[in-house]
Design a protein around this motif. Structure first.
Motif, short mmCIF file in Angstrom:
data_model
loop_
_atom_site.label_atom_id
_atom_site.label_comp_id
_atom_site.label_asym_id
_atom_site.label_seq_id
_atom_site.Cartn_x
_atom_site.Cartn_y
_atom_site.Cartn_z
N ASN A 127 13.00 -15.11 3.14
CA ASN A 127 14.03 -14.33 3.82
C ASN A 127 13.39 -13.06 4.37
O ASN A 127 12.26 -12.71 4.03
N ALA A 128 14.12 -12.39 5.22
CA ALA A 128 13.55 -11.24 5.92
C ALA A 128 13.17 -10.11 4.97
O ALA A 128 12.16 -9.41 5.18
N LEU A 129 13.95 -9.91 3.91
CA LEU A 129 13.64 -8.82 2.99
C LEU A 129 12.35 -9.07 2.22
O LEU A 129 11.65 -8.13 1.85
N MET A 130 12.02 -10.35 1.98
CA MET A 130 10.76 -10.62 1.30
C MET A 130 9.57 -10.26 2.20
O MET A 130 8.60 -9.66 1.75
N ASP A 131 9.66 -10.61 3.48
CA ASP A 131 8.60 -10.20 4.40
C ASP A 131 8.59 -8.68 4.57
O ASP A 131 7.52 -8.07 4.74
N LEU A 132 9.76 -8.06 4.54
CA LEU A 132 9.81 -6.61 4.63
C LEU A 132 9.12 -5.98 3.43
O LEU A 132 8.42 -4.97 3.57
N GLU A 133 9.28 -6.57 2.24
CA GLU A 133 8.58 -6.05 1.07
C GLU A 133 7.08 -6.13 1.26
O GLU A 133 6.34 -5.19 0.93
N ARG A 134 6.61 -7.27 1.78
CA ARG A 134 5.18 -7.39 2.06
C ARG A 134 4.72 -6.30 3.03
O ARG A 134 3.63 -5.73 2.89
N GLY A 135 5.57 -6.01 4.01
CA GLY A 135 5.22 -4.98 4.98
C GLY A 135 5.20 -3.59 4.37
O GLY A 135 4.30 -2.78 4.67
N THR A 136 6.16 -3.27 3.51
CA THR A 136 6.17 -1.94 2.89
C THR A 136 5.01 -1.78 1.91
O THR A 136 4.48 -0.67 1.76
N VAL A 137 4.61 -2.85 1.26
CA VAL A 137 3.44 -2.80 0.39
C VAL A 137 2.20 -2.43 1.21
O VAL A 137 1.37 -1.62 0.79
N ARG A 138 2.08 -3.00 2.39
CA ARG A 138 0.95 -2.67 3.25
C ARG A 138 1.02 -1.22 3.73
O ARG A 138 -0.01 -0.54 3.85
N MET A 139 2.23 -0.73 4.00
CA MET A 139 2.37 0.68 4.38
C MET A 139 1.90 1.59 3.25
O MET A 139 1.17 2.57 3.49
N LEU A 140 2.31 1.30 2.03
CA LEU A 140 1.87 2.10 0.89
C LEU A 140 0.36 2.03 0.71
O LEU A 140 -0.29 3.04 0.43
N ALA A 141 -0.19 0.82 0.88
CA ALA A 141 -1.63 0.67 0.75
C ALA A 141 -2.36 1.51 1.78
O ALA A 141 -3.40 2.14 1.48
N GLY A 142 -1.84 1.55 3.01
CA GLY A 142 -2.46 2.38 4.03
C GLY A 142 -2.41 3.86 3.69
O GLY A 142 -3.39 4.59 3.88
N LEU A 143 -1.27 4.32 3.18
CA LEU A 143 -1.15 5.72 2.78
C LEU A 143 -2.10 6.05 1.63
O LEU A 143 -2.62 7.17 1.54
N ALA A 144 -2.32 5.07 0.75
CA ALA A 144 -3.17 5.29 -0.42
C ALA A 144 -4.65 5.10 -0.12
O ALA A 144 -5.48 5.29 -1.00
#
Length: 497
Positions: A127-144
């Motif tokens: 579902n879209a929210l699962m892919d959105l979670e994958r995307g937010t994880v990548r955003m956090l990884a980039g910030l970190a």
């Protein structure tokens, strides 16, 4: 698709069966709830930080029976307004300085509300929210400042993230030794040892207990004069355990200790872990995004080489409570540790199908509210906004430390770079300074104008003020100091003339 409130039509089939609701009733209650939330958040700074809950109300909340007849939908808001909202933790108030417990960002409130209506699980099915979670994880990884390959999962907070990290490290270590199962597993698991800073969060030891490590195989490592893990002491502890026939498998560094905001050295710990075959987990529940801040970046050299990292967006970024994350540069390690199959859970065979997120954590049913609340908060801030928010807290902490240093009755203790100030009152007329400072904190909280905590630093009880509220101003800093001194004076016995 409904685009306007006027598009809502009454049910064609009479009254809906509970738990359903008539569309008009639902609309009216949602509007009323939204108006109440807006008013509650806007008026919150003008009220007390917290209120003591009457004993009878506590009993009522714990022991109220369920009535035979259901209540009207409008009673939900009435209940929250009368019974819940008046007795919060206090962390929404700008004069709350106790734990690393932030107020909710407006974008996160909206995102969580909307995600609860979509109600998709981010554990199974696509579902879209699962892919959105994958995307937010990548955003956090980039910030970190973690590698582009980083994956991971959102969690309820740092405690669950640390548990997942230690379980993953254990599986990784034993699998490499060829002892992932059977008698070899029992033999090697009985020799595993874990290392972490003596200033580490208590969730690390709790996580170790949950994966079956007894206390006598946990190694709290000494810290230096700045409360950072001492690499030399770590090396000595690992060497001694290897010589004794034990199996060191993981070291946990802390990025932003709870007591003083210290950041453990990363590069020497990773070097030791690589040379001795240990997993390096960094607990950055509070300070995991420090690499995004120029003033802190030098302390985070080597962050891209850790094996896993905990971050808590509900601390640093004010995402509503219930949003932590475990970030792993090689997410296959998570799948090795947590992927389990069942005939009633079959992933699709599409060409772009990815492992379900339940294969990277212990949760199967997982709320999508974490992903959307985090996405909304991050995108409302933008990368520059994330940096500016953390810098705002650092500036406030510096200003508070300056006020403490300038006051003749207060003594500032050394602290790390993260926004916290630990201090003591220099003139307590008390036989037990530790008990005195505990009483001062109690009196400050009881008055309800400010809220701070105590913590043990070098075996002394001290006052601790943490800066993690985007609504806090310098006026709140002055109020805090005034309240501390007022509470200290109230504790003094009458002086003889």
């Amino acid at each position: 698709m409904i685009h306007r409130l006027s598009d809502l039509a009454p049910s064609e089939f009479g009254e809906p069966l509970p738990p359903g609701a008539d569309p008009k009733v639902l609309r009216d209650e949602l509007v009323a709830a939204a108006e109440w939330v807006s008013q509650y958040l806007s008026e919150l700074p003008a009220g007390p930080v917290s209120r003591p809950m009457p004993a009878r109300q506590r009993v009522r909340l714990r022991e109220a029976p369920l009535d035979r007849e259901g209540m009207e939908l409008g009673r939900v808001l009435d209940f929250v307004q009368d019974e819940i909202a008046s007795f919060p933790t206090g962390n929404g108030h700008p004069a709350f300085f106790a734990w690393v417990n932030s107020p909710p960002a407006p974008a996160g409130v909206i995102g969580e509300f909307l995600a609860s209506a979509v109600n998709a699980t981010c554990g199974m099915g696509e579902n879209a929210l699962m892919d959105l979670e994958r995307g937010t994880v990548r955003m956090l990884a980039g910030l970190a400042a973690l590698p582009d390959t980083t994956g991971g999962v959102l969690t309820s907070g740092g405690s669950l993230a640390n548990l997942l990290a230690l379980a993953t490290a254990r599986t990784w270590f034993l699998t490499r030794r060829g002892s992932g199962d059977g008698p070899a597993y029992d033999r090697d698991h009985a020799r595993l040892t874990l290392y972490y800073s003596a200033q580490a969060h208590m969730s690390v030891a709790k996580a170790a207990a949950c994966i079956g490590l007894p206390a006598h195989r946990l190694r709290p490592v000494a810290t230096d004069a700045h409360d950072r893990l001492d690499p030399a002491a770590l090396h000595a502890a690992v060497t001694a355990d290897l010589d004794a026939g034990l199996l060191p498998f993981c070291t946990v560094t802390t990025l932003g200790t709870t007591a003083t905001g210290a950041v453990d050295p990363l590069e020497p710990v990773t070097e030791l872990c690589r040379s001795t075959g240990l997993w390096h987990h960094a607990d950055g529940a509070w300070g995991g995004l420090g690499a995004a801040v120029p003033a802190l970046a030098s302390l985070y050299r080597g962050i891209g080489t850790v094996d896993s990292l905990t971050v808590d967006p509900h601390k640093t970024l004010s995402v509503p409570v219930g949003c932590g994350a475990l970030l792993v540069p090689d997410s296959e390690h998570l799948h090795t540790a947590f992927a389990h199959r069942a005939s009633y859970l079959t992933a699709g065979d599409g060409g772009d199908a990815l492992p379900w997120l339940s294969h990277a954590t212990i949760e199967l049913t997982r709320p999508g509210t974490r992903a959307l609340a985090l996405w909304a908060t991050l995108n409302h801030l933008g990368r520059d906004g994330v940096t500016a928010l953390i810098e705002h807290y650092l500036t406030l902490a510096d200003q508070l430390r300056q006020r403490i240093t300038a006051h003749p009755r207060l003594a500032l203790l050394p602290s790390g770079p993260w926004p916290v100030a630990c201090f003591r009152i220099t003139d307590p007329d008390s036989g037990d300074p530790d008990a005195f400072h505990a009483r001062v904190a109690d009196r400050v909280r009881a008055r309800g104008l400010a809220y701070l905590a105590t913590v043990a630093v070098r075996d002394r009880t001290v006052l601790r003020a943490c800066l993690c509220n985007y609504r806090t101003t310098t006026d709140d800093l002055d109020l805090l100091i005034s309240e501390v001194l007022h509470a200290a004076d109230a504790d003094q016995p009458p002086r003889r003339r």
